[in-house]
Scaffold this motif. Sequence first.
Motif, short mmCIF file in Angstrom:
data_model
loop_
_atom_site.label_atom_id
_atom_site.label_comp_id
_atom_site.label_asym_id
_atom_site.label_seq_id
_atom_site.Cartn_x
_atom_site.Cartn_y
_atom_site.Cartn_z
N ARG B 32 0.98 -0.92 0.53
CA ARG B 32 -0.03 0.47 -0.06
C ARG B 32 0.79 1.26 -0.19
O ARG B 32 1.83 1.34 1.23
CB ARG B 32 -0.84 0.17 1.67
CG ARG B 32 -2.00 1.37 1.21
CD ARG B 32 -3.07 1.03 1.86
NE ARG B 32 -2.43 0.22 3.53
CZ ARG B 32 -2.39 1.11 4.16
NH1 ARG B 32 -2.65 2.58 3.98
NH2 ARG B 32 -2.02 0.97 5.25
N CYS B 33 0.50 2.38 -0.93
CA CYS B 33 1.03 3.57 -1.19
C CYS B 33 0.49 3.77 -0.44
O CYS B 33 -0.65 4.69 -0.07
CB CYS B 33 1.46 4.10 -2.41
SG CYS B 33 2.11 5.66 -2.47
N VAL B 34 1.90 4.73 1.19
CA VAL B 34 0.86 5.63 2.61
C VAL B 34 1.47 7.61 1.76
O VAL B 34 0.80 7.89 2.53
CB VAL B 34 0.66 4.83 3.66
CG1 VAL B 34 0.89 3.80 3.46
CG2 VAL B 34 2.58 5.68 3.82
N GLY B 35 1.68 7.47 0.75
CA GLY B 35 2.18 8.65 0.38
C GLY B 35 3.35 8.87 -0.64
O GLY B 35 4.33 8.41 -1.01
N ALA B 46 7.16 15.17 6.24
CA ALA B 46 5.59 14.13 6.44
C ALA B 46 6.48 12.57 6.42
O ALA B 46 5.78 12.11 6.62
CB ALA B 46 5.10 14.25 5.28
N ILE B 47 7.56 12.25 6.32
CA ILE B 47 7.47 10.58 6.14
C ILE B 47 8.25 10.09 7.47
O ILE B 47 7.34 9.27 8.35
CB ILE B 47 8.81 10.32 5.93
CG1 ILE B 47 8.43 10.27 4.32
CG2 ILE B 47 9.55 9.11 5.89
CD1 ILE B 47 9.04 9.63 3.41
N PRO B 48 7.96 11.23 8.89
CA PRO B 48 8.21 10.87 10.14
C PRO B 48 7.62 10.88 10.82
O PRO B 48 6.82 9.84 11.58
CB PRO B 48 8.92 12.16 11.31
CG PRO B 48 10.14 12.60 10.05
CD PRO B 48 9.34 12.83 8.58
N ALA B 49 5.92 11.36 10.40
CA ALA B 49 4.66 11.10 10.59
C ALA B 49 4.11 10.20 10.28
O ALA B 49 3.04 9.03 10.86
CB ALA B 49 3.82 12.12 10.64
N LEU B 50 3.89 9.39 8.64
CA LEU B 50 3.55 8.53 8.26
C LEU B 50 3.92 7.43 8.55
O LEU B 50 3.86 5.68 8.65
CB LEU B 50 4.05 8.61 6.89
CG LEU B 50 3.40 10.37 6.02
CD1 LEU B 50 3.78 9.62 4.20
CD2 LEU B 50 1.55 8.86 5.79
N LEU B 51 5.83 6.86 9.25
CA LEU B 51 6.35 6.00 8.74
C LEU B 51 6.12 4.89 8.37
O LEU B 51 5.73 3.98 8.61
CB LEU B 51 5.92 5.43 10.63
CG LEU B 51 6.95 5.98 12.01
CD1 LEU B 51 6.55 5.09 13.87
CD2 LEU B 51 7.80 5.82 11.54
N PRO B 52 6.79 5.22 7.26
CA PRO B 52 6.29 3.63 6.26
C PRO B 52 7.52 2.65 6.18
O PRO B 52 8.13 3.00 7.46
CB PRO B 52 6.24 4.62 4.81
CG PRO B 52 7.28 5.48 5.26
CD PRO B 52 7.25 5.83 6.15
N LEU B 77 15.65 8.34 11.65
CA LEU B 77 14.41 7.56 11.93
C LEU B 77 15.25 6.20 11.38
O LEU B 77 15.13 5.93 10.22
CB LEU B 77 13.58 7.45 10.89
CG LEU B 77 11.92 7.95 10.66
CD1 LEU B 77 11.37 8.36 9.46
CD2 LEU B 77 11.69 8.27 12.60
N PRO B 78 16.45 5.59 12.53
CA PRO B 78 17.52 4.95 11.73
C PRO B 78 16.71 3.65 11.25
O PRO B 78 17.43 2.83 10.71
CB PRO B 78 18.52 4.25 13.30
CG PRO B 78 18.18 5.77 14.05
CD PRO B 78 16.25 6.57 13.23
#
Lengths: 211, 211
Positions: B32-35, B46-52, B77-78
């Motif tokens: 699933r593509c979340v962003g 945005a990615i730190p909140a999305l955490l894909p 986000l290591p």
Amino acid sequence: MKKKTITVAIVEDLDDIRNGLSVLINGSEGFRCVGTFPNGVEALAAIPALLPDVVLMDIDMPKMNGIECIYRLKKKLPLLQIVMLTVFEDDEKIFQSLQAGASGYLLKKTQPAKLLESIEELHNGGSPMSSQIARKVVATFQQPTIVFNAALALSQREQEILSYLAKGFRYKEIADTLFISVETVRTHLRNIYEKLHVRSRTEAVLKYLNK
Amino acid sequence: MKKKTITVAIVEDLDDIRNGLSVLINGSEGFRCVGTFPNGVEALAAIPALLPDVVLMDIDMPKMNGIECIYRLKKKLPLLQIVMLTVFEDDEKIFQSLQAGASGYLLKKTQPAKLLESIEELHNGGSPMSSQIARKVVATFQQPTIVFNAALALSQREQEILSYLAKGFRYKEIADTLFISVETVRTHLRNIYEKLHVRSRTEAVLKYLNK
DNA sequence: TGAAGATTACTACTTTTGTGGTATTGATAA
DNA sequence: TTATCAATACCACAAAAGTAGTAATCTTCA
């Protein structure tokens, strides 16, 4: 168009595995096993005359281990393509093998079809290894270095210019490529050198290549 | 047993490719593509909140390039898993990406099925990359060996001089180190360049380092 | 809006590198 | 035993790289 047969030599101390591999290879179209050896000493003596395209090498063997055998073989035959075929998945063995000159690293549990595919890949200039092993290899790159942080301080344009510098381009060639004047290239280089704390093209390139 | 869906974020400046990837991922079971983000700056925000689970990252983008974006994302986000997806196959870009924290490196020409497989592989702790790219990575482990034509082999002294050249030494420094005159260094270099078919210090060093 | 940084560009000068020719000595291979 | 190669060295000139100071735009960010 028929592809040329890939000749293979096997170095492996366990009779069953050695014979099994030999049978697999000779029974597959496009592959031929031209020699099997139960230890590194015999392999080292015979392989330079055989000149196989690819060598499958075990690590744990009596008399001379696979890693030393690779090292010595590569010294004599720098272009020889060697793939490790072993039960070990530990980091030390992997890195030692690659350092010694192996180009690929496979586990013995690899499926026969996949093994043949990997031999072909190796012969075509690839480095077959499992995704898990690749991860271990990649991980060694990831200790963030001071050099890298310094490179991050470079602007886009500076990095671009440095990349051409690292290809051996002259100032004039960089200028022409980027449609800017040689003087501008000079100015950028001056700033790059200052940021990287170097005094010459070669030093900058070495830092850039992390050498 | 149903596998858990893998969530994916895409960072890519070209609309067509970004949308194409998004459609591919959302149209495939288990993904699933979340962003999607057209540049590094937006991705970083945005990615730190999305955490894909996985990020697909292009290199060449306006505002912030993919390599810098990786570096910054990994700092925050290591554990984030990132795979480069690019048209470039050049060494520098590969190593910089891996250094910055990418775990895999794929080319845009990768087949859709293979791409999905690679995303899964990445998510399961692997490092998907083509065999050719793996070879480049493996090559960095190996001692710089000059695999040139035997007929054009460099003499001992020439190799020695080349090794200092590759450390960034000036003619004078090489001369002082080896207790010979600068003129002799020049003469050697002239012969080295001729043998290696290069016209500058940097090119010689690049050949020496197998770059 | 004002400061900072990125990118562009010029002049002037020095240092380093690259090219070509030539030559001596010692070791080694045909 | 001559011919070749490796290693040494010098001269002269040309080309490229590096240093220093200065400055105009343009973007971006506080």
